[in-house]
Design a protein around this motif. Structure first.
Motif, PDB file in Angstrom:
ATOM      1  N   LYS A  43     101.446 -67.724  12.422  1.00 30.99           N
ATOM      2  CA  LYS A  43     100.107 -67.242  12.076  1.00 30.99           C
ATOM      3  C   LYS A  43     100.190 -65.921  11.328  1.00 30.99           C
ATOM      4  N   GLN A  44      99.118 -65.593  10.650  1.00 34.67           N
ATOM      5  CA  GLN A  44      99.065 -64.321   9.936  1.00 34.67           C
ATOM      6  C   GLN A  44      98.794 -63.191  10.928  1.00 34.67           C
ATOM      7  N   ARG A  45      99.226 -62.020  10.541  1.00 35.94           N
ATOM      8  CA  ARG A  45      98.944 -60.845  11.347  1.00 35.94           C
ATOM      9  C   ARG A  45      97.449 -60.568  11.296  1.00 35.94           C
ATOM     10  N   GLU A  46      96.859 -60.254  12.448  1.00 34.65           N
ATOM     11  CA  GLU A  46      95.431 -60.008  12.520  1.00 34.65           C
ATOM     12  C   GLU A  46      95.150 -58.711  13.259  1.00 34.65           C
ATOM     13  N   LEU A  47      94.098 -58.060  12.834  1.00 35.16           N
ATOM     14  CA  LEU A  47      93.647 -56.833  13.473  1.00 35.16           C
ATOM     15  C   LEU A  47      92.762 -57.205  14.650  1.00 35.16           C
ATOM     16  N   VAL A  48      93.103 -56.725  15.849  1.00 31.73           N
ATOM     17  CA  VAL A  48      92.312 -57.094  17.017  1.00 31.73           C
ATOM     18  C   VAL A  48      91.505 -55.928  17.585  1.00 31.73           C
ATOM     19  N   ALA A  49      91.905 -54.701  17.296  1.00 34.07           N
ATOM     20  CA  ALA A  49      91.175 -53.547  17.814  1.00 34.07           C
ATOM     21  C   ALA A  49      91.413 -52.362  16.896  1.00 34.07           C
ATOM     22  N   ALA A  50      90.403 -51.529  16.748  1.00 33.16           N
ATOM     23  CA  ALA A  50      90.526 -50.362  15.880  1.00 33.16           C
ATOM     24  C   ALA A  50      89.764 -49.193  16.482  1.00 33.16           C
ATOM     25  N   ILE A  51      90.196 -47.996  16.100  1.00 31.46           N
ATOM     26  CA  ILE A  51      89.580 -46.780  16.600  1.00 31.46           C
ATOM     27  C   ILE A  51      89.503 -45.780  15.458  1.00 31.46           C
ATOM     28  N   THR A  52      88.391 -45.080  15.360  1.00 36.87           N
ATOM     29  CA  THR A  52      88.230 -44.110  14.278  1.00 36.87           C
ATOM     30  C   THR A  52      89.080 -42.876  14.541  1.00 36.87           C
ATOM     31  N   SER A  53      89.278 -42.079  13.498  1.00 38.01           N
ATOM     32  CA  SER A  53      89.991 -40.827  13.682  1.00 38.01           C
ATOM     33  C   SER A  53      89.246 -39.980  14.696  1.00 38.01           C
ATOM     34  N   GLY A  54      89.974 -39.392  15.612  1.00 37.11           N
ATOM     35  CA  GLY A  54      89.347 -38.620  16.671  1.00 37.11           C
ATOM     36  C   GLY A  54      88.855 -39.452  17.831  1.00 37.11           C
ATOM     37  N   GLY A  55      88.968 -40.770  17.715  1.00 37.20           N
ATOM     38  CA  GLY A  55      88.614 -41.640  18.829  1.00 37.20           C
ATOM     39  C   GLY A  55      87.133 -41.760  19.114  1.00 37.20           C
ATOM     40  N   ILE A  56      86.308 -41.535  18.097  1.00 40.98           N
ATOM     41  CA  ILE A  56      84.857 -41.521  18.316  1.00 40.98           C
ATOM     42  C   ILE A  56      84.293 -42.925  18.503  1.00 40.98           C
ATOM     43  N   ARG A  57      84.798 -43.861  17.720  1.00 40.34           N
ATOM     44  CA  ARG A  57      84.212 -45.207  17.690  1.00 40.34           C
ATOM     45  C   ARG A  57      85.318 -46.242  17.752  1.00 40.34           C
ATOM     46  N   THR A  58      85.016 -47.356  18.380  1.00 39.60           N
ATOM     47  CA  THR A  58      85.980 -48.453  18.463  1.00 39.60           C
ATOM     48  C   THR A  58      85.354 -49.753  17.976  1.00 39.60           C
ATOM     49  N   TYR A  60      86.285 -54.235  17.918  1.00 44.65           N
ATOM     50  CA  TYR A  60      87.160 -55.270  18.436  1.00 44.65           C
ATOM     51  C   TYR A  60      86.875 -56.608  17.779  1.00 44.65           C
ATOM     52  N   ASP A  61      87.923 -57.386  17.642  1.00 44.77           N
ATOM     53  CA  ASP A  61      87.744 -58.774  17.250  1.00 44.77           C
ATOM     54  C   ASP A  61      87.067 -59.508  18.408  1.00 44.77           C
ATOM     55  N   ASP A  62      86.269 -60.497  18.076  1.00 44.27           N
ATOM     56  CA  ASP A  62      85.555 -61.233  19.116  1.00 44.27           C
ATOM     57  C   ASP A  62      86.498 -61.852  20.144  1.00 44.27           C
ATOM     58  N   SER A  63      87.697 -62.181  19.727  1.00 46.85           N
ATOM     59  CA  SER A  63      88.635 -62.851  20.629  1.00 46.85           C
ATOM     60  C   SER A  63      89.103 -61.959  21.777  1.00 46.85           C
ATOM     61  N   VAL A  64      88.969 -60.634  21.617  1.00 52.99           N
ATOM     62  CA  VAL A  64      89.451 -59.718  22.666  1.00 52.99           C
ATOM     63  C   VAL A  64      88.344 -58.831  23.215  1.00 52.99           C
ATOM     64  N   LYS A  65      87.167 -58.933  22.645  1.00 49.98           N
ATOM     65  CA  LYS A  65      86.066 -58.059  23.054  1.00 49.98           C
ATOM     66  C   LYS A  65      85.771 -58.251  24.536  1.00 49.98           C
ATOM     67  N   GLY A  66      85.635 -57.138  25.242  1.00 52.53           N
ATOM     68  CA  GLY A  66      85.360 -57.189  26.671  1.00 52.53           C
ATOM     69  C   GLY A  66      86.608 -57.261  27.532  1.00 52.53           C
ATOM     70  N   ARG A  67      87.758 -57.512  26.905  1.00 56.12           N
ATOM     71  CA  ARG A  67      89.009 -57.610  27.670  1.00 56.12           C
ATOM     72  C   ARG A  67      90.005 -56.523  27.287  1.00 56.12           C
ATOM     73  N   PHE A  68      90.004 -56.133  26.043  1.00 52.91           N
ATOM     74  CA  PHE A  68      90.933 -55.120  25.542  1.00 52.91           C
ATOM     75  C   PHE A  68      90.185 -53.809  25.296  1.00 52.91           C
ATOM     76  N   THR A  69      90.880 -52.699  25.524  1.00 53.43           N
ATOM     77  CA  THR A  69      90.310 -51.388  25.258  1.00 53.43           C
ATOM     78  C   THR A  69      91.325 -50.542  24.501  1.00 53.43           C
TER      79      THR A  69
END
Length: 119
Positions: A43-58, A60-69
């Protein structure tokens, strides 16, 4: 060129938890949005979670939302991915890199950390 080192992967049963860490060679977490990517075999590499600089905002991909932080510790130049309720579809090599909100990954990738979910 920044160096990224991922760690924390392993074997866990379905429903289990893991905490991944990403260490950077310099302080990039206050400069760039960063993300956790994963790549499963064939499979292709996929982005599952991201965080803004300084950690202000996050985000998530729907596949991990609610499970990953995703979180970051700017002073320690470290980013984390807390993975709970792991599913059989989560196994992959997990990588950290710049990403989210249109940010392009750095050309250099770390070795990644393997996550395996199996009973």
């Amino acid at each position: 060129q920044v160096q990224l080192v991922e760690s924390g992967g392993g074997l866990v049963q379905p429903g289990g938890s893991l905490r991944l860490s990403c260490a950077a060679s310099r302080n990039i977490f206050q400069i760039y949005p960063m993300g956790w990517y994963r790549q499963a075999p064939g499979k292709q590499r996929e982005l599952v979670a991201a965080i803004t600089s300084g950690g202000i905002r996050t985000d998530y991909d729907d596949s991990v939302k609610g499970r990953f932080t995703i979180s970051s510790h700017n002073v320690a130049n470290t980013m984390y991915l807390q993975m709970n309720a792991l599913k059989p579809e989560d196994p992959a090599v997990y990588y950290c890199n710049r990403g989210g909100w249109g940010a392009i990954p750095f050309s250099s990738w770390g070795q990644g950390t393997q996550v395996t979910v199996s009973s």
